[in-house]
Design a protein around this motif. Sequence first.
Motif, PDB file in Angstrom:
ATOM      1  N   ILE A 131      16.422 -32.225   1.421  1.00  0.00           N
ATOM      2  CA  ILE A 131      16.919 -32.509   2.763  1.00  0.00           C
ATOM      3  C   ILE A 131      16.261 -31.593   3.788  1.00  0.00           C
ATOM      4  CG2 ILE A 131      18.975 -32.565   4.232  1.00  0.00           C
ATOM      5  CD1 ILE A 131      20.618 -33.047   1.678  1.00  0.00           C
ATOM      6  N   ILE A 132      16.240 -30.293   3.478  1.00  0.00           N
ATOM      7  CA  ILE A 132      15.724 -29.287   4.406  1.00  0.00           C
ATOM      8  C   ILE A 132      14.290 -28.915   4.052  1.00  0.00           C
ATOM      9  CG2 ILE A 132      15.943 -26.901   5.196  1.00  0.00           C
ATOM     10  CD1 ILE A 132      18.943 -27.109   4.778  1.00  0.00           C
ATOM     11  N   THR A 133      13.394 -29.041   5.009  1.00  0.00           N
ATOM     12  CA  THR A 133      12.067 -28.449   4.898  1.00  0.00           C
ATOM     13  C   THR A 133      12.145 -27.092   5.582  1.00  0.00           C
ATOM     14  OG1 THR A 133      10.988 -30.611   4.931  1.00  0.00           O
ATOM     15  CG2 THR A 133       9.623 -28.688   5.445  1.00  0.00           C
ATOM     16  N   ASP A 134      12.014 -26.030   4.799  1.00  0.00           N
ATOM     17  CA  ASP A 134      12.265 -24.683   5.294  1.00  0.00           C
ATOM     18  C   ASP A 134      11.382 -24.347   6.490  1.00  0.00           C
ATOM     19  OD1 ASP A 134      13.504 -22.141   5.233  1.00  0.00           O
ATOM     20  OD2 ASP A 134      11.847 -21.299   4.078  1.00  0.00           O
ATOM     21  N   GLY A 135      12.033 -23.928   7.583  1.00  0.00           N
ATOM     22  CA  GLY A 135      11.309 -23.554   8.777  1.00  0.00           C
ATOM     23  C   GLY A 135      10.952 -24.713   9.679  1.00  0.00           C
ATOM     24  N   GLU A 136      11.231 -25.948   9.229  1.00  0.00           N
ATOM     25  CA  GLU A 136      10.911 -27.126  10.031  1.00  0.00           C
ATOM     26  C   GLU A 136      12.163 -27.898  10.454  1.00  0.00           C
ATOM     27  OE1 GLU A 136       7.966 -29.627   8.293  1.00  0.00           O
ATOM     28  OE2 GLU A 136       6.625 -27.960   7.775  1.00  0.00           O
ATOM     29  N   SER A 137      13.020 -28.220   9.491  1.00  0.00           N
ATOM     30  CA  SER A 137      14.245 -28.947   9.819  1.00  0.00           C
ATOM     31  C   SER A 137      15.495 -28.129   9.505  1.00  0.00           C
ATOM     32  CB  SER A 137      14.298 -30.278   9.051  1.00  0.00           C
ATOM     33  OG  SER A 137      14.184 -30.066   7.655  1.00  0.00           O
ATOM     34  N   GLY A 138      15.315 -26.886   9.132  1.00  0.00           N
ATOM     35  CA  GLY A 138      16.413 -25.986   8.795  1.00  0.00           C
ATOM     36  C   GLY A 138      15.854 -24.780   8.073  1.00  0.00           C
ATOM     37  N   LEU A 139      16.727 -23.935   7.568  1.00  0.00           N
ATOM     38  CA  LEU A 139      16.307 -22.773   6.787  1.00  0.00           C
ATOM     39  C   LEU A 139      16.953 -22.821   5.411  1.00  0.00           C
ATOM     40  CD1 LEU A 139      16.592 -19.804   9.349  1.00  0.00           C
ATOM     41  CD2 LEU A 139      14.574 -21.186   8.785  1.00  0.00           C
ATOM     42  N   LEU A 140      16.216 -22.340   4.404  1.00  0.00           N
ATOM     43  CA  LEU A 140      16.739 -22.196   3.056  1.00  0.00           C
ATOM     44  C   LEU A 140      16.949 -20.715   2.769  1.00  0.00           C
ATOM     45  CD1 LEU A 140      14.393 -24.699   1.156  1.00  0.00           C
ATOM     46  CD2 LEU A 140      16.773 -25.092   1.843  1.00  0.00           C
ATOM     47  N   PHE A 141      17.965 -20.416   1.954  1.00  0.00           N
ATOM     48  CA  PHE A 141      18.171 -19.041   1.527  1.00  0.00           C
ATOM     49  C   PHE A 141      18.338 -18.994   0.017  1.00  0.00           C
ATOM     50  CE2 PHE A 141      22.530 -20.483   1.667  1.00  0.00           C
ATOM     51  CZ  PHE A 141      23.200 -19.730   0.702  1.00  0.00           C
ATOM     52  N   GLU A 142      18.140 -17.826  -0.552  1.00  0.00           N
ATOM     53  CA  GLU A 142      18.215 -17.661  -2.000  1.00  0.00           C
ATOM     54  C   GLU A 142      19.657 -17.849  -2.481  1.00  0.00           C
ATOM     55  OE1 GLU A 142      17.449 -14.194  -5.373  1.00  0.00           O
ATOM     56  OE2 GLU A 142      16.562 -13.989  -3.371  1.00  0.00           O
ATOM     57  N   THR A 143      19.842 -18.763  -3.392  1.00  0.00           N
ATOM     58  CA  THR A 143      21.171 -19.105  -3.887  1.00  0.00           C
ATOM     59  C   THR A 143      21.919 -17.887  -4.410  1.00  0.00           C
ATOM     60  OG1 THR A 143      20.285 -21.243  -4.547  1.00  0.00           O
ATOM     61  CG2 THR A 143      22.415 -20.647  -5.457  1.00  0.00           C
ATOM     62  N   ARG A 144      23.195 -17.791  -4.089  1.00  0.00           N
ATOM     63  CA  ARG A 144      24.109 -16.721  -4.532  1.00  0.00           C
ATOM     64  C   ARG A 144      23.757 -15.353  -3.951  1.00  0.00           C
ATOM     65  NH1 ARG A 144      26.641 -18.049  -9.993  1.00  0.00           N
ATOM     66  NH2 ARG A 144      26.039 -20.180 -10.442  1.00  0.00           N
ATOM     67  N   ASN A 145      22.914 -15.316  -2.927  1.00  0.00           N
ATOM     68  CA  ASN A 145      22.433 -14.050  -2.391  1.00  0.00           C
ATOM     69  C   ASN A 145      22.922 -13.888  -0.948  1.00  0.00           C
ATOM     70  OD1 ASN A 145      20.839 -11.960  -1.239  1.00  0.00           O
ATOM     71  ND2 ASN A 145      19.289 -12.269  -2.826  1.00  0.00           N
ATOM     72  N   ALA A 146      23.932 -13.042  -0.756  1.00  0.00           N
ATOM     73  CA  ALA A 146      24.505 -12.843   0.568  1.00  0.00           C
ATOM     74  C   ALA A 146      23.508 -12.196   1.516  1.00  0.00           C
ATOM     75  CB  ALA A 146      25.775 -12.006   0.481  1.00  0.00           C
ATOM     76  N   ASP A 147      22.637 -11.329   0.987  1.00  0.00           N
ATOM     77  CA  ASP A 147      21.631 -10.698   1.845  1.00  0.00           C
ATOM     78  C   ASP A 147      20.651 -11.729   2.398  1.00  0.00           C
ATOM     79  OD1 ASP A 147      22.739  -8.211   1.402  1.00  0.00           O
ATOM     80  OD2 ASP A 147      21.354  -7.681  -0.210  1.00  0.00           O
ATOM     81  N   SER A 148      20.260 -12.680   1.550  1.00  0.00           N
ATOM     82  CA  SER A 148      19.346 -13.729   1.983  1.00  0.00           C
ATOM     83  C   SER A 148      20.008 -14.632   3.020  1.00  0.00           C
ATOM     84  CB  SER A 148      18.875 -14.542   0.771  1.00  0.00           C
ATOM     85  OG  SER A 148      17.990 -15.563   1.153  1.00  0.00           O
ATOM     86  N   LEU A 149      21.288 -14.939   2.810  1.00  0.00           N
ATOM     87  CA  LEU A 149      22.015 -15.751   3.790  1.00  0.00           C
ATOM     88  C   LEU A 149      22.145 -14.989   5.109  1.00  0.00           C
ATOM     89  CD1 LEU A 149      23.673 -18.138   4.718  1.00  0.00           C
ATOM     90  CD2 LEU A 149      25.643 -17.202   3.480  1.00  0.00           C
ATOM     91  N   TYR A 150      22.452 -13.697   5.024  1.00  0.00           N
ATOM     92  CA  TYR A 150      22.526 -12.867   6.234  1.00  0.00           C
ATOM     93  C   TYR A 150      21.202 -12.914   7.003  1.00  0.00           C
ATOM     94  CZ  TYR A 150      21.428  -8.548   8.692  1.00  0.00           C
ATOM     95  OH  TYR A 150      20.955  -7.633   9.600  1.00  0.00           O
ATOM     96  N   ALA A 151      20.090 -12.778   6.282  1.00  0.00           N
ATOM     97  CA  ALA A 151      18.778 -12.773   6.939  1.00  0.00           C
ATOM     98  C   ALA A 151      18.522 -14.086   7.676  1.00  0.00           C
ATOM     99  CB  ALA A 151      17.679 -12.505   5.915  1.00  0.00           C
ATOM    100  N   ALA A 152      18.907 -15.216   7.064  1.00  0.00           N
ATOM    101  CA  ALA A 152      18.714 -16.513   7.718  1.00  0.00           C
ATOM    102  C   ALA A 152      19.605 -16.636   8.955  1.00  0.00           C
ATOM    103  CB  ALA A 152      19.009 -17.637   6.727  1.00  0.00           C
ATOM    104  N   LEU A 153      20.845 -16.187   8.839  1.00  0.00           N
ATOM    105  CA  LEU A 153      21.754 -16.226   9.986  1.00  0.00           C
ATOM    106  C   LEU A 153      21.251 -15.322  11.113  1.00  0.00           C
ATOM    107  CD1 LEU A 153      25.175 -16.141   8.116  1.00  0.00           C
ATOM    108  CD2 LEU A 153      24.319 -18.031   9.516  1.00  0.00           C
ATOM    109  N   ARG A 154      20.804 -14.136  10.734  1.00  0.00           N
ATOM    110  CA  ARG A 154      20.308 -13.203  11.748  1.00  0.00           C
ATOM    111  C   ARG A 154      19.088 -13.790  12.466  1.00  0.00           C
ATOM    112  NH1 ARG A 154      20.662  -7.585  13.352  1.00  0.00           N
ATOM    113  NH2 ARG A 154      19.563  -7.733  15.348  1.00  0.00           N
ATOM    114  N   ARG A 155      18.236 -14.457  11.718  1.00  0.00           N
ATOM    115  CA  ARG A 155      17.049 -15.066  12.316  1.00  0.00           C
ATOM    116  C   ARG A 155      17.431 -16.106  13.358  1.00  0.00           C
ATOM    117  NH1 ARG A 155      12.405 -18.418   8.917  1.00  0.00           N
ATOM    118  NH2 ARG A 155      11.029 -18.877  10.709  1.00  0.00           N
ATOM    119  N   LEU A 156      18.418 -16.942  13.051  1.00  0.00           N
ATOM    120  CA  LEU A 156      18.802 -17.982  13.999  1.00  0.00           C
ATOM    121  C   LEU A 156      19.605 -17.414  15.167  1.00  0.00           C
ATOM    122  CD1 LEU A 156      19.604 -21.121  11.830  1.00  0.00           C
ATOM    123  CD2 LEU A 156      17.470 -20.404  12.897  1.00  0.00           C
TER     124      LEU A 156
END
Length: 219
Positions: free
Chosen positions: A125-150
């Motif tokens: 569904i998501i093309t990373d950086g084009e139609s959304g962002l992907l983060f590393e599954t089960r990784n709160a730090d990775s999710l934080y980084a994506a949220l911080r970026r947006l």
Amino acid sequence: RARHGLREGVFTVGLFGQKFEGKGQLLLVDALARLRDDGIACQALLVGPELLPDFMARLRARIAERSLGERVRLLDYVPQPQALMQLCDVSVLATYQETFGLVLIEAMSVGVAVIGSNAGGVPEIITDGESGLLFETRNADSLYAALRRLHDDPALRARLAQAGRRVAAERFSLARHYDALEAILRGEWPPETVPPPAGHPGAQGPHPPVAPAAGLWHR
């Protein structure tokens, strides 16, 4: 936002789906705490059926441990989640292993930027950086980084939201799926779908892929 206990002018993250461990609500709470610790005005809206009392106790305890009681709103099942999605700056799908992820399509179709777990059918569904962002599954730090970026890049957030709306309309509309199903029932294999199985009358020639049919997010 005020009607649902949300503050105006605050970076708002939504997560829509049944409340249990595998849906990733605990990950989002941890990621939100990091945003708050960075001095970012943020809040979260967690919407979906509360099926497991033990998990809800853990979720509420985690929210309290992170001192996020004033920043996290818990709502039960709603029949029209897209109305609430439009209150969010970002919609997150944090499921550990999602077969498809209809909530992403629902959010994209109303122009909300999305972040998804890089597992299961989500990358279809998501093309990373084009139609959304992907983060590393089960990784709160990775999710934080994506949220911080947006949060830090509103222009990127707007571009992803616009592209996501276009992808939802072009690839995942109900009309398109109905047309494809009708063609299959006529014994044909519709163009621009996954290749037909061996022996099917439409098995000749290459076919670019699209995602599989979706299920309902709240079931």
